[in-house]
Write an enzyme that holds these catalytic residues in place. Structure first.
Site, short mmCIF file in Angstrom:
data_model
loop_
_atom_site.label_atom_id
_atom_site.label_comp_id
_atom_site.label_asym_id
_atom_site.label_seq_id
_atom_site.Cartn_x
_atom_site.Cartn_y
_atom_site.Cartn_z
N HIS A 128 -39.30 -4.30 -8.83
CA HIS A 128 -38.81 -5.46 -9.59
C HIS A 128 -37.29 -5.46 -9.53
O HIS A 128 -36.68 -4.60 -8.89
CB HIS A 128 -39.32 -5.43 -11.03
CG HIS A 128 -38.87 -4.25 -11.83
ND1 HIS A 128 -39.16 -2.94 -11.49
CD2 HIS A 128 -38.13 -4.17 -12.99
CE1 HIS A 128 -38.64 -2.12 -12.38
NE2 HIS A 128 -38.01 -2.84 -13.30
N HIS A 158 -34.82 -5.25 -11.99
CA HIS A 158 -33.93 -4.65 -12.97
C HIS A 158 -32.94 -3.75 -12.24
O HIS A 158 -33.26 -3.15 -11.21
CB HIS A 158 -34.72 -3.86 -14.02
CG HIS A 158 -35.31 -4.74 -15.08
ND1 HIS A 158 -36.38 -4.36 -15.86
CD2 HIS A 158 -34.97 -5.99 -15.50
CE1 HIS A 158 -36.67 -5.34 -16.71
NE2 HIS A 158 -35.84 -6.33 -16.52
N ASP A 181 -31.67 -0.81 -12.49
CA ASP A 181 -31.91 0.59 -12.16
C ASP A 181 -32.87 0.77 -10.99
O ASP A 181 -33.13 1.89 -10.56
CB ASP A 181 -32.40 1.38 -13.38
CG ASP A 181 -33.65 0.80 -14.02
OD1 ASP A 181 -33.88 -0.41 -13.91
OD2 ASP A 181 -34.40 1.56 -14.66
N HIS A 182 -33.36 -0.35 -10.44
CA HIS A 182 -34.26 -0.27 -9.29
C HIS A 182 -33.70 -0.94 -8.04
O HIS A 182 -34.31 -0.85 -6.97
CB HIS A 182 -35.61 -0.91 -9.65
CG HIS A 182 -36.33 -0.15 -10.71
ND1 HIS A 182 -37.32 0.78 -10.44
CD2 HIS A 182 -36.18 -0.12 -12.06
CE1 HIS A 182 -37.76 1.31 -11.56
NE2 HIS A 182 -37.08 0.78 -12.56
N ASP A 227 -42.42 1.11 -14.63
CA ASP A 227 -42.04 -0.03 -15.46
C ASP A 227 -43.23 -0.94 -15.74
O ASP A 227 -43.29 -2.08 -15.30
CB ASP A 227 -40.91 -0.82 -14.81
CG ASP A 227 -39.59 -0.08 -14.86
OD1 ASP A 227 -38.64 -0.59 -15.46
OD2 ASP A 227 -39.52 1.03 -14.29
#
Length: 302
Positions: free
Chosen positions: A61, A63, A65-66, A206
């Protein structure tokens, strides 16, 4: 052999002792990276692996941090004189997000190709590796991934001879080729036994527990699953922010009949994941607290 490395295990932000969650898998000369948060390329260097030969990068996804480590990864690849195209796979909107990130990495010596996921379930052939993407339950669109290496049956010499299949076709049939010669069609199933057990790795993070994880992780050799919280009193918070506890992950592993589970994507406040593993193993005995650089070589069974 499937070479698997959990490069980082952190959620939300990189820490001095924990990089952000990312997975790298290598098989038969092909390299696949899943997620690329800030610091991923440093984690890769610590492992001793190079980003240059990566063929595919998948994103669960969007976000930060990814995916926020992607521009730096691009530049490192470019500085390593990479020229081969790079395939990116992720949820709908991937090209728009990556194009925005490329504002700080505009000129690259290699082509970027995009494959945007739109279905609840999607299967992609990556040339020797079958990638199954499946939607999970987060607060934005998010996918889990299963990587499978299928294995055909053993060559059956007696069957080949009984059917009088010319020896010159044996090797090609073993490789899955259909051959038409002198009015006769020869197919691989004419010389191969029943399919043998392959290798399967499932990665999901997540998300709340959901049936799509159970279905897609079924019988995996390795199940890498989010465990945001080890504290049992964090269930309410996990539900609010669409994450999972260690114990919910263990229940998924148990229901999916996986061989082994590694936990990952820890909350920054979770300093010692191992402290909670005794209770986790009461639910699913072959559970392990993932740590940066944790690796395994998955081997085919004879």
């Amino acid at each position: 052999m499937l070479d698997v490395c959990l490069l980082g295990t952190g959620g939300m932000m990189p820490l001095p002792y924990r990089w952000l969650t990312s997975l790298m898998v290598r098989y038969n000369g092909k390299s696949i990276l899943i997620d690329c948060g800030e610091g991923t390329q440093i984690a890769m260097k610590e492992k001793g692996w190079s980003p240059k030969p990566i063929d595919v990068i998948c994103f669960t996804h969007f976000h930060a941090d990814h995916i926020s480590g992607l521009p730096g990864m691009f530049l490192t690849m470019g500085n390593a004189e990479r020229t081969e195209p790079l395939l990116l796979i992720g949820p709908k909107g991937l090209e728009r997000v990556v194009t925005a990130l490329r504002t700080i990495a505009p000129e690259l010596p290699f082509e970027i190709k995009f494959m945007e996921l739109s279905d609840t379930q999607q299967s992609i052939d990556l040339g020797g590796i079958k990638l199954n993407a499946f939607k999970v339950n987060h607060n934005i669109t998010c996918y889990g991934y299963s990587l499978e290496v299928e294995r055909v049956g053993m060559f059956d010499l007696e069957r080949a001879k009984e059917q009088e299949i010319p020896q010159k076709y044996w090797s090609r049939l073993q490789k899955g080729e259909v051959i038409e010669a002198e009015g006769i069609t020869y197919t691989p199933d004419m010389v191969l036994g029943a399919p043998r057990k392959g290798l399967k790795v499932t990665y999901t993070t997540d998300t709340r527990p959901c049936e799509s994880i159970v279905e897609n992780a079924k019988d995996s050799d390795l199940f890498i699953c989010e465990g945001m919280y080890g504290e049992e009193d964090k269930v309410k918070k996990a539900k609010e922010y669409k994450h999972m506890t260690f114990y919910e992950a263990a229940e998924l592993a148990k229901r999916s009949n996986v061989a082994e589970m590694w936990l990952t994507h820890y909350s920054p406040s979770l300093v010692r994941p191992e402290d909670y593993m005794k209770k986790v193993r009461k639910i699913f005995p072959n559970s392990h607290a993932g740590k940066d650089g944790k690796s395994v070589e998955l081997m085919f069974q004879d």
